[in-house]
Design a protein around this motif. Structure first.
Motif, PDB file in Angstrom:
ATOM      1  N   THR A   1      -5.711   3.951 -14.330  1.00 15.34           N
ATOM      2  CA  THR A   1      -5.117   3.743 -13.014  1.00 15.34           C
ATOM      3  C   THR A   1      -5.543   4.848 -12.055  1.00 15.34           C
ATOM      4  OG1 THR A   1      -3.218   2.596 -13.947  1.00 15.34           O
ATOM      5  CG2 THR A   1      -2.945   3.532 -11.753  1.00 15.34           C
TER       6      THR A   1
ATOM      7  N   GLU B   1       0.830  -1.209   0.000  1.00 14.63           N
ATOM      8  CA  GLU B   1       0.000   0.000   0.000  1.00 14.63           C
ATOM      9  C   GLU B   1       0.863   1.257   0.000  1.00 14.63           C
ATOM     10  OE1 GLU B   1      -3.545   2.114   2.602  1.00 14.63           O
ATOM     11  OE2 GLU B   1      -3.082   0.013   2.958  1.00 14.63           O
TER      12      GLU B   1
ATOM     13  N   TYR C   1      -7.706   4.160  -8.799  1.00 16.03           N
ATOM     14  CA  TYR C   1      -7.135   4.520  -7.489  1.00 16.03           C
ATOM     15  C   TYR C   1      -8.085   5.439  -6.726  1.00 16.03           C
ATOM     16  CZ  TYR C   1      -3.831   6.014  -3.938  1.00 16.03           C
ATOM     17  OH  TYR C   1      -3.216   6.267  -2.735  1.00 16.03           O
TER      18      TYR C   1
ATOM     19  N   MET D   1       1.541   6.657  -6.844  1.00  9.35           N
ATOM     20  CA  MET D   1       0.446   7.526  -7.269  1.00  9.35           C
ATOM     21  C   MET D   1       0.814   8.998  -7.107  1.00  9.35           C
ATOM     22  SD  MET D   1      -1.592   5.433  -8.565  1.00  9.35           S
ATOM     23  CE  MET D   1      -2.830   6.631  -9.035  1.00  9.35           C
TER      24      MET D   1
ATOM     25  N   THR E   1      -9.594   4.512  -3.024  1.00 11.20           N
ATOM     26  CA  THR E   1      -9.338   5.306  -1.822  1.00 11.20           C
ATOM     27  C   THR E   1     -10.542   6.120  -1.367  1.00 11.20           C
ATOM     28  OG1 THR E   1      -8.390   7.064  -3.180  1.00 11.20           O
ATOM     29  CG2 THR E   1      -6.861   5.454  -2.222  1.00 11.20           C
TER      30      THR E   1
ATOM     31  N   PHE F   1      -6.510  -4.344  -7.560  1.00  9.98           N
ATOM     32  CA  PHE F   1      -6.051  -3.108  -8.204  1.00  9.98           C
ATOM     33  C   PHE F   1      -4.703  -3.323  -8.880  1.00  9.98           C
ATOM     34  CE2 PHE F   1      -3.502   0.698  -8.265  1.00  9.98           C
ATOM     35  CZ  PHE F   1      -4.341   1.630  -8.849  1.00  9.98           C
TER      36      PHE F   1
ATOM     37  N   LEU G   1       2.285   1.723  -3.423  1.00 13.45           N
ATOM     38  CA  LEU G   1       1.264   2.225  -4.344  1.00 13.45           C
ATOM     39  C   LEU G   1       1.007   3.713  -4.114  1.00 13.45           C
ATOM     40  CD1 LEU G   1      -0.890   1.917  -6.505  1.00 13.45           C
ATOM     41  CD2 LEU G   1      -2.462   1.129  -4.717  1.00 13.45           C
ATOM     42  N   ARG G   2       0.879   4.115  -2.856  1.00 13.69           N
ATOM     43  CA  ARG G   2       0.642   5.538  -2.560  1.00 13.69           C
ATOM     44  C   ARG G   2       1.792   6.403  -3.090  1.00 13.69           C
ATOM     45  NH1 ARG G   2      -3.789   6.104   0.665  1.00 13.69           N
ATOM     46  NH2 ARG G   2      -4.372   4.308   1.923  1.00 13.69           N
TER      47      ARG G   2
END
Length: 134
Positions: free
Chosen positions: A41, A17, A45, A24, A49, A64, A20-21
């Motif tokens: 994406t 996670e 996302y 992003m 969230t 995801f 991924l954050r």
């Protein structure tokens, strides 16, 4: 998403996670190639969230990633997870050692083929707690 080593993706969802954050945050950066389709994406996302949960459920995160990661993204995530696993099981210490002992440690490492850290770890394991005086 084809995963060569699927075992690494079945745990440490916190690290996944976080990765991924971070990805992003730099999704619009030049050279971003972790995702197949940047627009899709970003939309996925946002949905992921905006569910109102503080944490992303592992099954949602896995879905995801399977739907959005590119082959390069899989490699990057796998590498990050391996590093996170290693860091979780070890600690780094910085300390002073005399030059004579540093030379002895280097020589021991050369003779045994082990790293200096492996030698120090083994020495600590081998010590009996009652033989250590403070």
């Amino acid at each position: 998403m084809e995963l060569k080593n699927q075992e690494i993706f079945k745990s440490n969802f916190e690290a996944q996670e976080l990765w991924l954050r971070n990805q992003m945050l730099k999704i619009n950066a030049i050279g971003q190639n972790s995702f197949q389709d940047l627009d899709r994406t970003a939309r996925d996302y946002q949905k992921l969230t905006n569910e109102g949960d503080i944490f992303i459920r592992p099954c949602d995160l896995t879905h995801f990633l399977r739907m959005n990661l590119s082959a390069d993204g899989v490699k990057k995530l796998a590498g990050s997870l391996r590093i996170a696993k290693h860091r979780k099981s070890t600690s780094t210490y910085q300390f002073n050692i005399t030059e004579a002992n540093r030379s002895k440690l280097w020589l021991l490492a050369k003779q045994t083929g082990k790293t200096q850290a492996e030698i120090l770890n083994q020495m600590i394991v081998d010590l009996e707690s009652d033989s250590v005086t403070v």
